[in-house]
Design a protein around this motif. Structure first.
Motif, PDB file in Angstrom:
ATOM      1  N   VAL A   1       0.852  -1.094  -0.073  1.00 27.85           N
ATOM      2  CA  VAL A   1      -0.013  -0.116   0.136  1.00 27.85           C
ATOM      3  C   VAL A   1       0.788   1.074   0.217  1.00 27.85           C
ATOM      4  N   THR A   2       1.729   1.037   0.845  1.00 28.01           N
ATOM      5  CA  THR A   2       2.741   2.289   0.708  1.00 28.01           C
ATOM      6  C   THR A   2       3.349   2.799  -0.723  1.00 28.01           C
ATOM      7  N   GLU A   3       3.893   1.652  -1.384  1.00 30.56           N
ATOM      8  CA  GLU A   3       4.322   2.124  -2.849  1.00 30.56           C
ATOM      9  C   GLU A   3       3.016   2.469  -3.667  1.00 30.56           C
ATOM     10  N   ALA A   4       1.829   1.920  -3.455  1.00 26.80           N
ATOM     11  CA  ALA A   4       0.499   2.598  -4.219  1.00 26.80           C
ATOM     12  C   ALA A   4       0.427   3.761  -3.890  1.00 26.80           C
ATOM     13  N   GLU A   5       0.468   4.319  -2.668  1.00 21.56           N
ATOM     14  CA  GLU A   5       0.134   5.460  -2.151  1.00 21.56           C
ATOM     15  C   GLU A   5       1.354   6.646  -2.909  1.00 21.56           C
ATOM     16  N   ARG A   6       2.426   6.152  -2.850  1.00 26.50           N
ATOM     17  CA  ARG A   6       3.633   7.062  -3.548  1.00 26.50           C
ATOM     18  C   ARG A   6       3.179   7.320  -5.025  1.00 26.50           C
ATOM     19  N   PHE A   7       2.748   6.024  -5.882  1.00 27.88           N
ATOM     20  CA  PHE A   7       2.439   6.308  -7.116  1.00 27.88           C
ATOM     21  C   PHE A   7       1.296   7.213  -7.313  1.00 27.88           C
ATOM     22  N   SER A   8       0.302   7.061  -6.469  1.00 32.32           N
ATOM     23  CA  SER A   8      -0.860   7.885  -6.588  1.00 32.32           C
ATOM     24  C   SER A   8      -0.516   9.577  -6.340  1.00 32.32           C
ATOM     25  N   SER A   9       0.156   9.646  -5.358  1.00 32.90           N
ATOM     26  CA  SER A   9       0.753  11.063  -4.745  1.00 32.90           C
ATOM     27  C   SER A   9       1.448  11.531  -6.062  1.00 32.90           C
ATOM     28  N   LEU A  10       2.409  10.974  -6.608  1.00 29.44           N
ATOM     29  CA  LEU A  10       3.337  11.247  -7.627  1.00 29.44           C
ATOM     30  C   LEU A  10       2.465  11.903  -8.902  1.00 29.44           C
ATOM     31  N   MET A  11       1.504  10.960  -9.374  1.00 29.14           N
ATOM     32  CA  MET A  11       0.556  11.171 -10.417  1.00 29.14           C
ATOM     33  C   MET A  11      -0.161  12.438 -10.247  1.00 29.14           C
ATOM     34  N   ARG A  12      -0.820  12.514  -9.010  1.00 31.97           N
ATOM     35  CA  ARG A  12      -1.806  13.585  -8.845  1.00 31.97           C
ATOM     36  C   ARG A  12      -1.140  14.933  -8.891  1.00 31.97           C
ATOM     37  N   THR A  13       0.139  14.922  -8.029  1.00 32.67           N
ATOM     38  CA  THR A  13       0.810  16.124  -8.041  1.00 32.67           C
ATOM     39  C   THR A  13       1.290  16.658  -9.308  1.00 32.67           C
ATOM     40  N   TYR A  14       1.761  15.600 -10.279  1.00 34.35           N
ATOM     41  CA  TYR A  14       2.260  16.107 -11.523  1.00 34.35           C
ATOM     42  C   TYR A  14       1.209  16.602 -12.416  1.00 34.35           C
ATOM     43  N   GLU A  15       0.024  15.844 -12.428  1.00 36.05           N
ATOM     44  CA  GLU A  15      -1.172  16.431 -13.121  1.00 36.05           C
ATOM     45  C   GLU A  15      -1.573  17.802 -12.714  1.00 36.05           C
TER      46      GLU A  15
ATOM     47  N   LEU B   1       9.636   5.043  -7.919  1.00 34.22           N
ATOM     48  CA  LEU B   1      10.758   5.880  -7.757  1.00 34.22           C
ATOM     49  C   LEU B   1      10.638   7.345  -8.138  1.00 34.22           C
ATOM     50  N   ASP B   2      11.164   8.383  -7.324  1.00 29.38           N
ATOM     51  CA  ASP B   2      10.816   9.579  -7.846  1.00 29.38           C
ATOM     52  C   ASP B   2      12.039   9.999  -8.507  1.00 29.38           C
ATOM     53  N   TYR B   3      12.133  10.840  -9.682  1.00 30.20           N
ATOM     54  CA  TYR B   3      13.338  11.267 -10.357  1.00 30.20           C
ATOM     55  C   TYR B   3      14.345  12.097  -9.509  1.00 30.20           C
ATOM     56  N   PRO B   4      15.596  11.762  -9.430  1.00 25.17           N
ATOM     57  CA  PRO B   4      16.220  10.702 -10.270  1.00 25.17           C
ATOM     58  C   PRO B   4      16.795   9.410  -9.256  1.00 25.17           C
ATOM     59  N   GLU B   5      15.784   8.772  -8.636  1.00 25.58           N
ATOM     60  CA  GLU B   5      16.167   7.720  -7.687  1.00 25.58           C
ATOM     61  C   GLU B   5      16.725   6.576  -8.478  1.00 25.58           C
TER      62      GLU B   5
END
Length: 551
Positions: A368-382, A428-432
């Motif tokens: 769930v932690t990875e899923a939440e990070r993905f969702s957060s990155l996508m929403r912030t980017y958009e 991963l967030d850029y540039p990890e």
């Protein structure tokens, strides 16, 4: 070609034209007959049912748009009658990480010949880097490049310069315009590798960029992380770093980023600061001596057998067309599944091109932690894209639209096929840096070069790059394998395309057969047995992302 049309998913209400179709044609698929109400060009889609205004269009089994007016069965979809729409997504406690692991006994005992590094990674190439900490040092890189490349045997023969020289000689000997037009000026190529002073070093690469100072401090910190990713990369033997001294991107930040990626970093690394050394002549003299010493050390490395689990593949697409999502992308998706099953790593990036498939990828995250990070990155980017007056719906390029990708959701659903079906082990967030075997998601733009640059910084030792329209994109240190989605492109631009997956469209090969063929090709590239087109042409594209809005 077995069929003139294709339904990608049983739940779709569109069919894809595999060849040009004419108004009035009656085509058959799945026991149904469809009369076309307009011309349908290859790669474009038409409806399998009547739809009223506002109704959903489904392709790849997901929502890809809503019709803007009443449409009939057999109507072609265009930018005028279809607008982008995508499913929402949320983080669920339920994980959907089961997948059909492919049979890999054929590759179980196979190895590739790579360059073994002290940190346990294995490179598919062996390069030396010259890296500026700030754009102020770019001219000094130009001076070093001019001084080193040709004398060390890395200057690629310029066929066009040789042809021009012959034409000049003809003119000076009395040739007139007609003679020049009809001249045969073929130039025989030389064996470049035989001229190298350091035969085990594949080249010296100069990572010029326009960053390092100005902007915001976070830009400089991110740039240092990206450069550290290249310096610690398995395909890199060592580096010469040129610093002015006063820039935001301080050497100390670079060293911290290197330590994050490799706590026991031991590659030769020479750092020269111009404001400390003094004159340009002294800086250049010291740079030359240290770089030559580094090349001598790098030349001691030799290829040795390594398991396929040491390969990390970056997945990329650019100049995509309406066939990309049904031939090239699914094919490398199967290659991805094969490598994951063998213990290797793959990187799926280009977050603006995952719009509409977020739920599937979120559900596939191992935690769930990875899923939440993905969702957060996508929403912030958009959100940032929308604040800048844009949005993911504006991602398709004119070339994409012309060749059938008329909404971002259609483009994204096809682009996501590159990631295969395996679970997402890390977001991963850029540039990890990639640290886990399996499928990794990396936040990057959809821009081809920015994304490829980022995937390599995260550890990709080979990049698989699909294209439907054709693009020469390459990278300074990692071979970028170019795959065409259609045979017409492969035949037209075979000087920059390495693999053709149009065989899938033509019914000559299955997705699985193509994916297996691609993995065999990757192994040969990783072993240095095949030089891909981008490397052969010296296509060293390198563009750092400043984390601004880039689609």
């Amino acid at each position: 070609m077995k069929h003139r049309v294709l339904k990608v998913n049983p739940n779709d209400n569109v069919l894809v034209a595999l060849t040009d179709l004419n108004k009035g044609d009656i085509v058959h698929y799945g026991g149904e007959a469809y009369e076309l109400l307009d011309d349908v060009k290859a790669k474009h889609k038409f409806l399998t049912e009547d739809l009223s205004k506002g109704s959903e269009v489904i392709m790849y089994g997901v929502l890809v748009g809503k019709v803007q007016n009443d449409l009939k069965k057999g109507d072609v979809l265009t930018t005028a009658n279809l607008k982008h729409a995508a499913l929402g997504f949320e983080t669920s406690e339920e994980r959907k990480t089961t997948w059909n692991i492919p049979e890999v006994s054929r590759w179980k005992d196979k190895t590739f010949k790579g360059f073994h590094r002290a940190d346990g990674s294995v490179g598919t190439a062996n390069y030396w880097l010259v890296v500026p900490m700030v754009f102020c040092e770019n001219r000094n890189l130009d001076v070093l490049q001019e001084a080193l490349i040709a004398p060390l045997g890395y200057g690629r023969q310029n066929d066009y310069q040789s042809q021009a020289d012959k034409l000049i000689q003809m003119y000076r000997s009395g040739a007139v315009a007609e003679d020049l037009l009809s001249a045969e000026i073929f130039v025989e190529k030389q064996n470049e590798k035989s001229r190298r002073v350091f035969p085990n070093v594949d080249g010296i690469k100069f990572l010029k960029h326009d960053g390092g100072c100005g902007g915001i401090r976070q830009d400089a910190e991110t740039l240092c992380g990206l450069l550290a990713g290249y310096i610690t990369h398995p395909n890199v033997a060592g580096a010469t770093v040129l610093s002015l001294g006063c820039q935001n991107a301080q050497v100390s930040i670079l060293q911290q980023e290197i330590a994050k990626r490799d706590a026991k970093f031991s590659k030769p690394l020479y750092i020269l600061e111009q404001q400390q050394i003094g004159t340009e002549a002294d800086l250049m003299s010291e740079s030359l001596k240290q770089t030559m010493a580094g090349l001598a050390l790098a030349n001691e490395n030799q290829r040795k057998d390594a398991p396929l689990s040491k390969i990390t593949i970056g997945l990329e697409c650019g100049g995509s067309d309406g066939f990309s999502g049904i031939s090239a992308n699914p094919a490398i998706g199967y290659t991805s599944d094969l490598l994951v099953a063998l213990g290797g790593s793959v990187i799926l990036a280009e977050f603006p091109e995952l719009c509409g498939v977020e739920q599937n990828l979120s559900d596939r995250c191992v935690s769930v932690t990875e899923a939440e990070r993905f969702s957060s990155l996508m929403r912030t980017y958009e959100q940032r894209a929308e604040e800048a007056g844009s949005g993911f719906d504006m991602n398709p390029s004119p070339g994409n639209i012309k060749d059938g990708l008329i909404t971002d959701a259609i483009k994204s659903a096809g682009a996501a096929k590159k990631g295969g079906t395996s679970p997402v082990v890390e977001v991963l967030d850029y540039p990890e840096k990639v640290t886990k075997p399996g499928l990794n998601l990396l936040c990057t733009p959809g821009n081809d070069v920015e994304s490829t640059t980022a995937e390599v910084a995260s550890g990709a030792t080979v990049v698989l790059f699909t294209t439907g329209l054709g693009t020469p994109t390459g990278n300074p240190v990692t071979p970028v394998v170019k795959l065409s989605s259609n045979t017409t492109l492969y035949n037209k631009m075979n000087d920059i395309i390495d693999i053709n997956t149009g065989t899938i469209i033509e019914g000559e090969e299955t997705i699985e057969e193509a994916g297996a063929r691609i993995l065999d090709y990757v192994i040969a590239v990783a072993s240095g047995e095949i030089e891909v087109s981008a490397v052969r042409h010296g296509q060293d594209d390198f563009i750092p992302w400043k984390r601004g809005v880039s689609l």
